[in-house]
Design an enzyme around this catalytic site. Structure first.
Site, PDB file in Angstrom:
ATOM      1  N   ASP A   1       2.048   6.227  -6.491  1.00 20.33           N
ATOM      2  CA  ASP A   1       3.158   5.288  -6.263  1.00 20.33           C
ATOM      3  C   ASP A   1       2.438   3.742  -5.915  1.00 20.33           C
ATOM      4  O   ASP A   1       1.988   3.768  -4.688  1.00 20.33           O
ATOM      5  CB  ASP A   1       4.025   5.604  -5.075  1.00 20.33           C
ATOM      6  CG  ASP A   1       5.476   4.745  -5.122  1.00 20.33           C
ATOM      7  OD1 ASP A   1       5.125   3.469  -5.418  1.00 20.33           O
ATOM      8  OD2 ASP A   1       6.450   5.217  -4.601  1.00 20.33           O
ATOM      9  N   HIS A   2       2.413   2.886  -6.739  1.00 17.42           N
ATOM     10  CA  HIS A   2       1.627   1.653  -6.486  1.00 17.42           C
ATOM     11  C   HIS A   2       2.366   0.807  -5.255  1.00 17.42           C
ATOM     12  O   HIS A   2       1.754  -0.107  -4.892  1.00 17.42           O
ATOM     13  CB  HIS A   2       1.397   0.945  -7.792  1.00 17.42           C
ATOM     14  CG  HIS A   2      -0.084   0.137  -7.679  1.00 17.42           C
ATOM     15  ND1 HIS A   2      -0.542  -0.020  -6.529  1.00 17.42           N
ATOM     16  CD2 HIS A   2      -0.787  -0.309  -8.857  1.00 17.42           C
ATOM     17  CE1 HIS A   2      -1.707  -0.697  -7.017  1.00 17.42           C
ATOM     18  NE2 HIS A   2      -2.067  -0.833  -8.167  1.00 17.42           N
ATOM     19  N   ARG A   3       3.373   0.937  -5.010  1.00 18.60           N
ATOM     20  CA  ARG A   3       4.047   0.201  -3.676  1.00 18.60           C
ATOM     21  C   ARG A   3       3.363   0.589  -2.468  1.00 18.60           C
ATOM     22  O   ARG A   3       3.243  -0.162  -1.586  1.00 18.60           O
ATOM     23  CB  ARG A   3       5.601   0.748  -3.559  1.00 18.60           C
ATOM     24  CG  ARG A   3       6.380   0.423  -4.957  1.00 18.60           C
ATOM     25  CD  ARG A   3       7.957   0.831  -4.688  1.00 18.60           C
ATOM     26  NE  ARG A   3       7.867   2.210  -4.585  1.00 18.60           N
ATOM     27  CZ  ARG A   3       8.939   3.236  -4.606  1.00 18.60           C
ATOM     28  NH1 ARG A   3       9.960   2.229  -4.554  1.00 18.60           N
ATOM     29  NH2 ARG A   3       9.206   4.338  -4.471  1.00 18.60           N
TER      30      ARG A   3
END
Length: 430
Positions: free
Chosen positions: A401-403
């Site tokens: 999850d690149h957040r």
């Protein structure tokens, strides 16, 4: 006469496909006898009789889709009444609402609630809630269909009803505005009409496949995926497994590579906690999980199911191997308990078991990452002495999850995982 309704067996299940009747009109049944087998989007469940009597009438055919609250079978209990006895509602019902083994508690030998439905919607579309919650909403004069549930898969809980009551009593100026998450979840585009040319055959999706489709859209819509791929030299792991495989078989355990990988993952997650987390978009916070429940994607004839090894960090290699055997068998037979499919914190998918070398898996919402494993194959490798040697190599891919996780974090995570898998004795000493 007892009118038995398809009960709410929890986990957001609102419908199922009636696979097989275990009884027929005229049969005598006792409390607990199986009435029918139903296929849901997660498991195949045997539905027991809530009382004793003679089967008077069945209200559905094998193959029909039935919905929670539908009358499925009528049982003549000999009491001469036209309705089922209403059991008292208590606090225990809501606790047991998501447990397959407690079906009797939430079975609809309780009269249907009288709440209204928006826009004339049928009972097939009613919200998910236990009888406890429905009665509470009715007593407080609240339309339960107007409440957004915060329980599993949107289930309306008692706390949601009390909050809705408080909101009703607030002045308009103090009413809560739309949350960030609700803004995020608004549909962004309209799906165009599907047009085809030429001959086609339409095949309806199974209930499990429908759920998989919804979950994939949910994950790819909300989670910005990024992927990192690498190769790991597992020659020592291959040799070690081979040396202990016979010993494991003497103990009744089929030892695959997966228990070693699960053990390595739990140790790596402890070193990098953000990979064992979820992102709360509304509060803009990361929820670091202090438990290590590892999901393993299992291929079944109907699609993937993900049983979960609970507290994997507290179990040894052979214990994990035994549990994998049991869970995999239950998943393929679709008779696994719902609690075995819940509360995962990190997932592993093994596409190598089907002969694939590489792949890019989809994160299981609301988890923060997923590890994909390819098949182990022999490759020529140049060692530190500049010699060409044959080694056992496993391809892996990590989706994040690149957040909340960056590429550098993913690289360090895989380097630590490599240390454990390239030196399997570390798994036994940890």
């Amino acid at each position: 006469m007892l009118e038995f309704k398809f009960p709410d067996i929890g986990e957001g299940i609102t419908e199922g496909k009636l696979l097989k009747w275990m009884i027929k009109p005229g049969d005598k049944v006792k409390e607990g006898d199986t009435l029918f087998l139903v296929e849901t989007d997660k498991v195949n469940a045997e539905i027991p009789s809530p009382g004793e009597g003679i089967i008077s009438e069945v209200m559905a055919k094998e193959g029909d889709v039935i919905y929670v609250g539908n009358v499925i079978v009528k049982i003549d209990t000999g009491d001469g009444s036209g309705k089922a006895e209403v059991k008292p509602i208590n606090e225990k019902e809501e606790e047991n609402a998501g447990v397959v083994g407690a079906i009797e508690v939430s079975s609809e030998v309780i009269e249907s609630s009288l709440e209204s439905y928006k826009n004339g919607a049928s009972s097939k579309q009613k919200v998910l809630a236990t009888p406890v919650s429905r009665k509470l909403a009715k007593d407080l004069g609240i339309d339960i269909n107007e409440i957004k549930g915060t329980g599993p898969v949107g289930r309306v809980m008692k706390e949601d009803i009390y909050k809705a009551k408080e909101q009703m009593e607030l002045p308009k100026s103090e009413m809560k505005s739309e949350t960030k998450q609700e803004v995020i979840n608004r549909p962004a585009l309209e799906i165009p009409e599907l047009k085809v040319s030429g001959e086609i055959e339409r095949q309806p999706l199974s209930t499990l496949r429908k759920t998989i489709a919804k979950n994939m859209v949910l994950s790819k819509t909300i989670i910005p995926h990024a992927a990192v791929m690498d190769e790991i030299d597992v020659t020592k792991l291959v040799e070690f497994r081979k040396s202990v495989k016979e010993m494991a078989e003497e103990k009744g355990v089929h030892l695959t590579y997966m228990p070693f990988i699960i053990k390595a993952i739990t140790l790596t997650l402890k070193d990098f906690p953000v990979f064992n987390s979820s992102y709360d978009a509304e509060k803009e916070e990361v929820l670091i999980k202090k438990y290590y429940n590892i999901g393993i994607a299992v291929d079944t004839p109907d699609g993937l199911l993900v049983p979960v090894i609970k507290d994997a960090d507290k179990k040894g290699i052979l214990d994990i191997a035994r549990e994998i055997q049991s869970l995999s068998e239950g998943a393929r037979n679709r008779n696994i308990a719902l609690e075995k499919l819940q509360n995962g914190s990190f997932t592993i998918t093994n596409y190598g078991a089907l002969g694939s070398s590489t792949g890019i898996p989809v994160i299981r919402y609301p988890e923060a990452a997923i590890l994909g494993i390819g098949k182990i194959g022999k490759k020529p490798v140049v060692n530190e002495k500049d010699e060409i040697v044959i080694r056992s190599i496993m391809n892996i891919s990590l989706c994040i999850d690149h957040r909340i996780i960056d590429g550098g974090d993913a690289g360090r995570f895989l380097n630590r995982l490599r240390e454990y898998l390239e030196s399997p004795m570390l798994l036994l000493m940890s």
